[in-house]
Write a protein that holds these residues in place. Sequence first.
Motif, PDB file in Angstrom:
ATOM      1  N   ASP A  42       0.809  -1.214   0.000  1.00  0.00           N
ATOM      2  CA  ASP A  42       0.000   0.000   0.000  1.00  0.00           C
ATOM      3  C   ASP A  42       0.847   1.271   0.000  1.00  0.00           C
ATOM      4  OD1 ASP A  42       0.541  -1.218   2.577  1.00  0.00           O
ATOM      5  OD2 ASP A  42      -0.511   0.477   3.487  1.00  0.00           O
ATOM      6  N   GLN A  43       2.043   1.229   0.591  1.00  0.00           N
ATOM      7  CA  GLN A  43       2.902   2.405   0.610  1.00  0.00           C
ATOM      8  C   GLN A  43       3.649   2.624  -0.707  1.00  0.00           C
ATOM      9  OE1 GLN A  43       6.378   1.907   3.241  1.00  0.00           O
ATOM     10  NE2 GLN A  43       5.851  -0.269   3.372  1.00  0.00           N
ATOM     11  N   PHE A  44       3.488   1.680  -1.648  1.00  0.00           N
ATOM     12  CA  PHE A  44       4.187   1.793  -2.934  1.00  0.00           C
ATOM     13  C   PHE A  44       3.220   2.039  -4.096  1.00  0.00           C
ATOM     14  CE2 PHE A  44       6.765  -1.174  -0.324  1.00  0.00           C
ATOM     15  CZ  PHE A  44       7.902  -0.390  -0.196  1.00  0.00           C
ATOM     16  N   LYS A  45       2.033   2.551  -3.799  1.00  0.00           N
ATOM     17  CA  LYS A  45       1.000   2.730  -4.827  1.00  0.00           C
ATOM     18  C   LYS A  45       1.486   3.546  -6.022  1.00  0.00           C
ATOM     19  CE  LYS A  45      -3.034   2.455  -1.778  1.00  0.00           C
ATOM     20  NZ  LYS A  45      -4.168   3.212  -1.190  1.00  0.00           N
ATOM     21  N   ASN A  46       2.307   4.545  -5.766  1.00  0.00           N
ATOM     22  CA  ASN A  46       2.737   5.454  -6.829  1.00  0.00           C
ATOM     23  C   ASN A  46       4.106   5.100  -7.399  1.00  0.00           C
ATOM     24  OD1 ASN A  46       0.379   7.091  -6.577  1.00  0.00           O
ATOM     25  ND2 ASN A  46       1.282   8.041  -4.762  1.00  0.00           N
ATOM     26  N   LYS A  47       4.655   3.990  -6.958  1.00  0.00           N
ATOM     27  CA  LYS A  47       5.983   3.589  -7.426  1.00  0.00           C
ATOM     28  C   LYS A  47       5.885   2.855  -8.757  1.00  0.00           C
ATOM     29  CE  LYS A  47      10.347   1.915  -5.543  1.00  0.00           C
ATOM     30  NZ  LYS A  47      11.027   1.451  -4.316  1.00  0.00           N
ATOM     31  N   PRO A  59       6.380  -0.074 -11.160  1.00  0.00           N
ATOM     32  CA  PRO A  59       6.519  -1.504 -10.859  1.00  0.00           C
ATOM     33  C   PRO A  59       7.932  -2.049 -11.087  1.00  0.00           C
ATOM     34  CG  PRO A  59       4.452  -1.121 -11.998  1.00  0.00           C
ATOM     35  CD  PRO A  59       5.194   0.192 -12.003  1.00  0.00           C
ATOM     36  N   PHE A  60       8.615  -1.541 -12.099  1.00  0.00           N
ATOM     37  CA  PHE A  60       9.958  -2.047 -12.412  1.00  0.00           C
ATOM     38  C   PHE A  60      10.973  -1.690 -11.326  1.00  0.00           C
ATOM     39  CE2 PHE A  60       7.872  -1.478 -16.554  1.00  0.00           C
ATOM     40  CZ  PHE A  60       7.972  -2.767 -17.037  1.00  0.00           C
ATOM     41  N   GLU A  61      10.642  -0.744 -10.454  1.00  0.00           N
ATOM     42  CA  GLU A  61      11.562  -0.334  -9.398  1.00  0.00           C
ATOM     43  C   GLU A  61      11.361  -1.120  -8.110  1.00  0.00           C
ATOM     44  OE1 GLU A  61      10.972   3.864  -8.942  1.00  0.00           O
ATOM     45  OE2 GLU A  61      12.118   4.374 -10.742  1.00  0.00           O
ATOM     46  N   LEU A  62      10.366  -1.985  -8.084  1.00  0.00           N
ATOM     47  CA  LEU A  62      10.129  -2.812  -6.906  1.00  0.00           C
ATOM     48  C   LEU A  62      11.193  -3.899  -6.794  1.00  0.00           C
ATOM     49  CD1 LEU A  62       6.264  -3.363  -7.263  1.00  0.00           C
ATOM     50  CD2 LEU A  62       7.397  -1.730  -5.741  1.00  0.00           C
TER      51      LEU A  62
END
Length: 466
Positions: A357-362, A364-367
């Motif tokens: 939930d804290q990565f909503k605006n990240k 996807p390739f940076e995960l």
Amino acid sequence: MLEFRNVSFTYENSEERVLDNVSFRINKGECVLLTGVSGSGKSTIVHLINGLIPTLYEGELSGEIFYNATNLRSINTYDIAKDIGYVSQDPRGHFFTTNTTSELVFAMENFGIPLEKMKKRYSAIVELLELEEIVNKNILYISSGERQKIAIGCSLTLMPKVIILDEPSSNLDFHMTKKLTILIEKLKNKGYTIIIAEHRIHYIQKLIDKVLIVDKGIVKEVTITDLKNSTELPLRSLDIFNLPLENISDKSGNMLLQLDNVSYSNILSQISTTINKGDIIGLIGSNGAGKTTLLRLLTDIIRPSNGKIINTVKPFLVMQDMDYQFFTESVLSEMRFGNEEVESDRINNLLEEIGLDQFKNKIPFELSGGQKQRLLIAIAAVSNVNLLMFDEPTSGLDYINMNKVSNILKNLSRENALIIATHDIEFLYKTCNRIIYLENKKIKKDFCLDNKNKSEVQEIFMNMGE
């Protein structure tokens, strides 16, 4: 040999410190386990050691890192590569050619190693890792586990002094994991310094000299005995075959799919079975047994050479090569892509459940690898399908997130069928209620998983590949 002194690091365009004043020492010849939850900073430590930070991954770095009493920042990346071998979690990132033999000699050619010495090293690596079946093959057409073996072989050809293995067992079958254990022991006995960033630790527990647990940017040093005696550390099991089954079910739902004498090329032959609502099938077998090919047949990506598939369902496949399944600019938009009718509350609750939930605006390739895996599983969960298939869904998952994924999949099985190609015994016992075992191109065994035949799973894995 390797020492971190008060090291902190923040990635560019980020305000959060990934590492916060970290100090530890790794001595020559030690076998060190680097573990912790996904996203805790393990990969950052690895990339600092092998020089990819700050050369490739930019950010704010403070503190000092020493290799053999020399500040690592003063050593050229070229020279670091000769002394510190690295095998990443995603073997595709290693490859520069499309031929396995060419790949194994690529680094030696670039460093100008004489031909005769190159031939000897090549032969030794092929024998050590049992690569005979996959030499001189197109890398694009071998399994991910086989690619992992090639990547490990490539890292050893330069005979480095330090070897870093990032999730080395994630794509390996049980037989090759045992071989990996033997290999690590051989390297340790030869005096190599070995750093293993890993969630699955059962296979290396007897070889570990030191454990570095990474938690929210802080590193704590413990022993393997501490892990065995602790009930507080949320880590993977050290005794995988004695875990209880958690999804025993005798329910047999409506048939969703049937395979009738299906064959494909020279990979699968006369495959016949039915898939029913409520099934959570653990699809097991050695690397190269045809598990991924079977999943592709069921999604109609490829067509059978012979036989027929009676399919009344809409399938969804979560592939091992996760980056191929992302299309948008953020985690939230990825969840909504193709799922416009799904309520926002359901999407938000699911992201919270899997810790994204804290990565909503990240992007996807940076995960991290584990975060990407969880995102794809969440996307599958909200998709309007009733046959969900997963190719090694726990390859980058820690214990906490493995549990979260297992619970999501068990909930999904109430109205759907799930097929999970996996080598992860801990996850299989926790999640699956049926086993399909592929061997020699065919279904060797197909049975419901319960306490009566639980030992049969152990027997399959122990004898797999022998």
